[in-house]
Design a protein around this motif. Structure first.
Motif, short mmCIF file in Angstrom:
data_model
loop_
_atom_site.label_atom_id
_atom_site.label_comp_id
_atom_site.label_asym_id
_atom_site.label_seq_id
_atom_site.Cartn_x
_atom_site.Cartn_y
_atom_site.Cartn_z
N GLY A 8 32.98 7.38 -6.04
CA GLY A 8 33.93 8.47 -5.97
C GLY A 8 35.02 8.29 -7.01
N ILE A 9 36.17 8.89 -6.76
CA ILE A 9 37.31 8.81 -7.66
C ILE A 9 37.70 7.35 -7.87
CG2 ILE A 9 39.76 9.40 -7.92
CD1 ILE A 9 39.12 11.96 -6.26
N ASP A 38 18.25 10.29 -9.75
CA ASP A 38 17.78 11.68 -9.74
C ASP A 38 17.36 12.09 -8.33
OD1 ASP A 38 18.24 11.71 -12.47
OD2 ASP A 38 16.12 11.48 -12.99
N PHE A 39 16.68 11.21 -7.62
CA PHE A 39 16.24 11.49 -6.25
C PHE A 39 17.44 11.78 -5.35
CE2 PHE A 39 15.61 9.79 -1.97
CZ PHE A 39 14.58 10.60 -1.52
N LEU A 40 18.46 10.93 -5.41
CA LEU A 40 19.63 11.10 -4.55
C LEU A 40 20.44 12.35 -4.91
CD1 LEU A 40 20.60 7.36 -4.35
CD2 LEU A 40 19.92 8.79 -2.41
N ARG A 41 20.57 12.61 -6.19
CA ARG A 41 21.28 13.83 -6.61
C ARG A 41 20.57 15.08 -6.08
NH1 ARG A 41 22.68 12.31 -12.93
NH2 ARG A 41 24.58 11.13 -12.49
N ASN A 42 19.26 15.06 -6.14
CA ASN A 42 18.47 16.19 -5.64
C ASN A 42 18.53 16.26 -4.11
OD1 ASN A 42 16.54 18.38 -5.97
ND2 ASN A 42 15.07 16.96 -5.03
N LEU A 43 18.39 15.13 -3.45
CA LEU A 43 18.41 15.08 -1.99
C LEU A 43 19.70 15.66 -1.42
CD1 LEU A 43 17.06 14.02 0.67
CD2 LEU A 43 18.34 11.89 0.28
N ASN A 48 25.94 16.19 -10.14
CA ASN A 48 26.86 15.39 -10.95
C ASN A 48 27.34 14.13 -10.26
OD1 ASN A 48 26.84 17.25 -13.13
ND2 ASN A 48 28.18 18.58 -11.94
N ALA A 49 26.82 13.84 -9.06
CA ALA A 49 27.24 12.65 -8.33
C ALA A 49 26.92 11.39 -9.13
CB ALA A 49 26.57 12.60 -6.97
N GLN A 50 27.81 10.42 -9.04
CA GLN A 50 27.63 9.15 -9.75
C GLN A 50 27.05 8.12 -8.79
OE1 GLN A 50 28.24 8.79 -13.15
NE2 GLN A 50 28.38 11.00 -12.88
#
Length: 121
Positions: A8-9, A38-43, A48-50
């Motif tokens: 997060g921040i 990529d899997f977690l961002r899609n899930l 844009n999550a890091q």
């Protein structure tokens, strides 16, 4: 199983998720961190999550990520939160006071204002 920390921040770890190792394998059977990201961002529908992979066995990035811990991009490592503003990282990426802890067997607390170890009475 592979583990991934969501940042997060301020690169503070918000959560740690487990991903099946098979998801990380490319067409040649080689593990790729980006495939897990990529899997977690899609899930979670957060393009844009890091995310950063972390090692439960501390095999890379110094230590296992934990909620509230910090990811240091400079060191490519997960760090404990900094105890005090004056503390610095040692060679093992642990925070250390600018003055060594006394070795006389007594208990001390760090005094940030005076930059000293004060005896606990």
């Amino acid at each position: 199983m592979a583990h991934f920390a969501k940042l997060g921040i301020g690169n503070i770890v918000e959560t740690v998720e487990v991903v099946n190792n098979n998801i990380l394998l490319d067409e040649n059977g080689v593990e790729q961190e980006q495939l897990g990201i990529d899997f977690l961002r899609n899930l979670y529908n957060e393009p844009n999550a890091q995310w950063k992979q972390t090692s439960y066995n501390n095999n890379f990035r110094t230590r296992y990520a934990f909620i509230g811990g910090i990811y240091s991009q400079e060191h490519d490592a997960f760090l404990y939160p900094k105890n005090y503003p004056s503390w610095i990282l040692d060679e093992d990426l642990n925070w250390k006071a600018p003055v060594d802890y006394p070795t006389d067997g007594q208990k001390y607390n760090w005094n940030e204002t005076n930059q000293t170890w004060d005896l606990v009475e």
